[in-house]
Write a protein that holds these residues in place. Structure first.
Motif, short mmCIF file in Angstrom:
data_model
loop_
_atom_site.label_atom_id
_atom_site.label_comp_id
_atom_site.label_asym_id
_atom_site.label_seq_id
_atom_site.Cartn_x
_atom_site.Cartn_y
_atom_site.Cartn_z
N UNK A 356 0.83 -1.22 0.00
CA UNK A 356 0.00 0.00 0.00
C UNK A 356 0.86 1.26 0.00
N UNK A 357 1.88 1.27 0.87
CA UNK A 357 2.75 2.44 1.00
C UNK A 357 3.47 2.73 -0.31
N UNK B 116 12.15 0.77 -1.07
CA UNK B 116 11.01 0.88 -1.99
C UNK B 116 11.17 -0.05 -3.20
N UNK B 117 11.82 -1.19 -2.95
CA UNK B 117 12.05 -2.16 -4.02
C UNK B 117 11.01 -3.26 -4.02
N UNK B 118 11.43 -4.41 -4.53
CA UNK B 118 10.50 -5.53 -4.70
C UNK B 118 10.19 -6.23 -3.39
N UNK B 119 9.00 -6.83 -3.32
CA UNK B 119 8.67 -7.76 -2.24
C UNK B 119 9.40 -9.08 -2.52
N UNK B 236 6.81 -2.78 9.19
CA UNK B 236 6.78 -2.51 7.75
C UNK B 236 7.86 -1.52 7.30
N UNK B 237 9.02 -2.07 7.07
CA UNK B 237 10.14 -1.27 6.57
C UNK B 237 9.92 -0.94 5.10
N UNK B 238 10.01 0.36 4.76
CA UNK B 238 10.02 0.70 3.34
C UNK B 238 11.44 0.59 2.79
N UNK B 239 12.42 0.51 3.68
CA UNK B 239 13.82 0.37 3.24
C UNK B 239 14.22 -1.07 2.97
N UNK B 240 13.62 -2.00 3.71
CA UNK B 240 13.92 -3.41 3.46
C UNK B 240 12.62 -4.18 3.27
N UNK B 241 11.99 -3.97 2.11
CA UNK B 241 10.74 -4.67 1.82
C UNK B 241 10.95 -6.18 1.69
N UNK B 242 12.21 -6.58 1.51
CA UNK B 242 12.57 -7.99 1.41
C UNK B 242 14.07 -8.07 1.66
N UNK B 311 10.24 7.84 0.14
CA UNK B 311 10.04 7.47 -1.27
C UNK B 311 10.80 8.43 -2.19
N UNK B 312 10.75 9.72 -1.87
CA UNK B 312 11.47 10.71 -2.69
C UNK B 312 12.98 10.45 -2.63
N UNK B 313 13.48 10.15 -1.43
CA UNK B 313 14.90 9.86 -1.27
C UNK B 313 15.28 8.59 -2.02
#
Lengths: 364, 364
Positions: A356-357, B116-119, B236-242, B311-313
Motif C-alpha cells: 500500500x505504502x 522501496x524495491x521488490x517484495x 513494515x520497513x520501506x527500506x527493506x521490503x525484502x 520514497x522521494x529519497x
C-alpha cells in the motif's frame, strides 16, 4: 510432450505386469518409472506447466532413478478420477488441488483455499511450520495416500462479468459460474450459481446462458477467450485468495523409497511451490496488459458492499465447518482459523502495508 | 552442531591436501564434502537455521554424495570474509546476502533488496522468470562464483526507536543505526546514521549513544533484547521490503558436479526460499506478541510524511543507479525497475488488495 508416446508408455506400463510387481524389480535395478496423472489439459499454462517442471526436477535430481511421466487430463484417466487412480494403483502420483476431492472429506478444502482464507504465503507457513501438514496426512491416511504442497496460483481473479456490477443489488439473479465454496458465497449474495466445465464457459457466456464466470486469472483466462464475451474483469478474488496445488502420492510406495529419493520429491515440491507462483506473477500482468490494450477489457474492483456481504457469507461457512459433525474437519477448521489469526497479522502489518505504502508514494 | 567438531573438521579439510586436489579423488569415490561458510552467528534464528536446513536438504537428497558442513560466522572465517573464502577456495559455498558484497559490485544490492524495491514474491519472479538470474550470474562471473536465491526474510521491521516519531521533524539529528542504502535514505531525511555491529546495538541503545536501530524484525530482534532499551517498534520497513538470501558457490566446482547433484542444489535452494519465509511468517507474530504482552513494546506505523520523504529519497538513489558509470549496474537497475513495474501491478491489484479487504471486513 508427445501424446502418442505418452499413451504408448502408459499402455506398456499398465499392460505388462501390474503395478506392484513392476515396482519391486524396477527398484532392485535402481530405476523406477512413476506415472503422474493430472487434472489439467495438455499444455495448460501455469499449473499444467508446473506439473511438467515438477516431474523434470524429480527425474533430473534422481538421475532417472525415479523417472516421472506426466499424463494430462484424459490421457490415462479423466481429470476428476486422478486421485482414485492413485488410490487404485493405476498411477503412483496425481497433480491436483485438494478441493476437487471434497467428496472424500470436506476438510480437504482447507489445503486448496477458502473464501476469505489464507494467502499463498500464509498457507505455506501453516502447512510447513504449523500443524497443516500433520492434519493433511491424517485426512489422506485412510485412502492410503499422502500429499505435498507443490504449487500455488496465488490470489485469483474474482470473475468475468458481461455487465458492470453497481453494487449488491446488481448481483440478484445473476447467472454466475463459480464452483465450490465460492459458489455458495455468491448464492448467499443472491446469484444463481451454476457449474459448467471449463471448456463450456466461453460458449455459455457468448450465448447469454451465463452472465458471469470465474476460472483462474488473466494468464489462464486469456487463453480461454472469456474477454470476447464479457468485458468486465474483477481482480482480487475474496473467494480464492490462493489455490494450493498438491502432489498426492501412494503412501506405501513413497515410504518404500530410499530416503534420498523421498527428500528429492519433497524438495522438488517445495521448490515448485515457489516457482508456480513466480510464473503467475510474471505472466498475469503481461496477459492483463494484452486484455486491456488489445481487447478493451475493463478492470474493476468489487463494490464495497459486495465484499462486505461476501465476508459475512464466508463467516457463516466457517461457522459451519467449525461445528462440523466430523471431528477431523472440526480440528482442521480450528487449526486453519488459529493459524490465519496468527499469520494475517504479519501479512497486514508488513507485506500488505508495504504494498500500500509503495503504491501511494513510490512511482518510477 | 558442536563447535569443536566443526573446528576439527575444518582444520582437517584445509590442512590435508588443498582443495582442488581434494575434490577430484572425493568425486571419483562418489563422495564430496563441501564447506558452507555463513555470515550468521551460531544458532541464529531464521536465517541461520535456514542455512542448516539447506545443508541437510542437499546432504540427504544426495545420500551423502554431497555432504555440506556448515560453519557459523567466525568458525572458519569472519562473517564478512565469507565470499572471499569461496573465491579463494577456503570454502566451496557461502550463505550470505548479496548486499554485503557491494564493494565488489554495487549491482549486487539488487539481489538482496532495495528501499522501496521488490517484495520477496516479486524478487523471486524477477530472478526465476525474468532476467534476474542471468544478470546475477554475469555480475558474479569475474569472481569465479555463481549464486542461487535460497531464502528471504520477507518485509522487515522499520526499526526500534527510544522516542515516538511525531513526523519528519522528529527525525532531525536522530542517531540511527541502519546500514546500506537504508542508511542513505535516513540521512537524506535528516538522521545521523551510524553503523554498529549487531552485537553492539543493544548497549549503544541502552547508553543513549544511539536513539534508534534497525536490524531484522520481531523474531530476530527479540533475541537481541532491543526492547529493553527502546519501546517503539515501527513495523513494515520501506527500506527493506525484502531481504534475499543467497548461496554462492564456486562456479568451477559447481559446474564439475554431475547434473543430478546440480539439480539437487538448485531445488534445495528454491525449496528453502519458501521455507525461510515460512519460518519468519510463523515466528514473527509470536515474537511480536511476547514483545507487546510481556515487554510493553508499542507498535507503530511510520508517519505518512516520513514514508513520503523516504520514497522521494529512494527515487534519487534509483536515479543514481540508473545513471551509473558501470554498464552492468545500469543494466541491472533497468531490469530491476522494469520487472518491478510489471510485478507490482499483480501485488497491488491481487494479494495487496485482498489483504486490505480481509483486514477491513473479515473477523473471525
Amino acid at each position: 510432450m508427445n501424446r502418442r508416446r505418452f499413451l504408448k508408455s502408459a499402455t506398456l506400463a499398465t499392460g505388462s505386469a501390474g503395478l506392484t510387481s513392476l515396482a519391486a524389480p524396477a527398484l532392485a535395478q535402481n530405476k523406477l518409472t512413476w506415472r503422474m496423472v493430472t487434472c489439467w489439459p495438455k499444455s495448460f499454462p501455469g499449473i499444467g506447466a508446473s506439473a511438467e517442471r515438477l516431474a523434470q526436477r524429480i527425474t533430473r535430481a534422481s538421475a532417472g532413478r525415479l523417472t516421472i511421466q506426466v499424463y494430462s487430463a484424459g490421457e490415462l484417466v479423466p481429470p476428476f478420477q486422478a486421485l482414485d487412480a492413485v488410490i487404485d494403483g493405476a498411477a503412483e502420483m496425481c497433480h491436483s488441488s485438494s478441493y476437487y476431492w471434497q467428496n472424500k472429506s470436506v476438510a480437504l478444502n482447507f489445503f486448496a483455499g477458502l473464501p476469505y482464507g489464507m494467502t499463498m504465503r500464509e498457507q505455506s507457513a501453516w502447512i510447513h511450520e504449523l500443524d497443516g501438514q500433520a492434519l493433511w496426512d491424517e485426512i489422506y491416511a485412510p485412502f492410503g495416500v499422502q500429499a505435498f504442497l507443490c504449487g500455488n496460483s496465488g490470489n485469483q481473479a474474482g470473475g468475468w462479468f458481461r455487465k458492470e456490477l453497481t453494487g449488491l443489488d446488481s448481483v440478484k439473479g445473476l447467472r454466475f459460474r463459480t464452483p465450490g465454496f465460492g459458489g455458495r458465497i455468491w448464492e448467499k449474495l443472491g446469484a444463481t450459481v451454476t457449474n459448467v466445465p471449463p471448456g463450456e464457459i466461453y460458449p455459455a457466456l457468448q450465448s447469454g446462458t451465463l452472465d458471469a464466470a470465474e476460472f483462474a486469472g488473466p494468464f489462464n483466462d486469456l487463453a480461454l477467450g472469456f474477454y470476447q464475451a464479457a468485458s468486465y474483469l474483477y481482480l482480487s478474488s475474496f473467494n480464492e485468495p490462493a489455490q494450493g496445488v498438491e502432489l498426492v502420492v501412494s503412501k506405501e510406495k513413497f515410504q518404500a523409497l530410499p530416503e534420498d529419493l523421498q527428500q528429492i520429491v519433497r524438495d522438488a515440491c517445495q521448490a515448485e511451490t515457489d516457482q508456480m507462483t513466480n510464473s503467475y506473477f510474471a505472466n498475469d500482468p503481461r496477459a492483463l496488459k494484452t486484455l486491456v490494450d488489445q481487447h478493451g477489457v475493463q478492470v474493476r474492483d468489487f463494490p464495497e458492499d459486495i465484499k462486505q456481504a461476501g465476508a459475512a457469507a464466508a463467516q457463516e461457512i466457517y461457522a459451519e465447518l467449525l461445528a462440523s459433525e466430523d471431528a477431523l474437519t472440526r480440528r482442521t477448521a480450528e487449526s486453519f482459523v488459529d493459524a490465519m489469526r496468527l499469520l494475517r497479522g504479519r501479512s497486514e502489518s508488513n507485506e500488505g502495508l508495504y504494498i500500500q505504502t509503495r503504491a501511494k508514494y513510490f512511482t518510477l
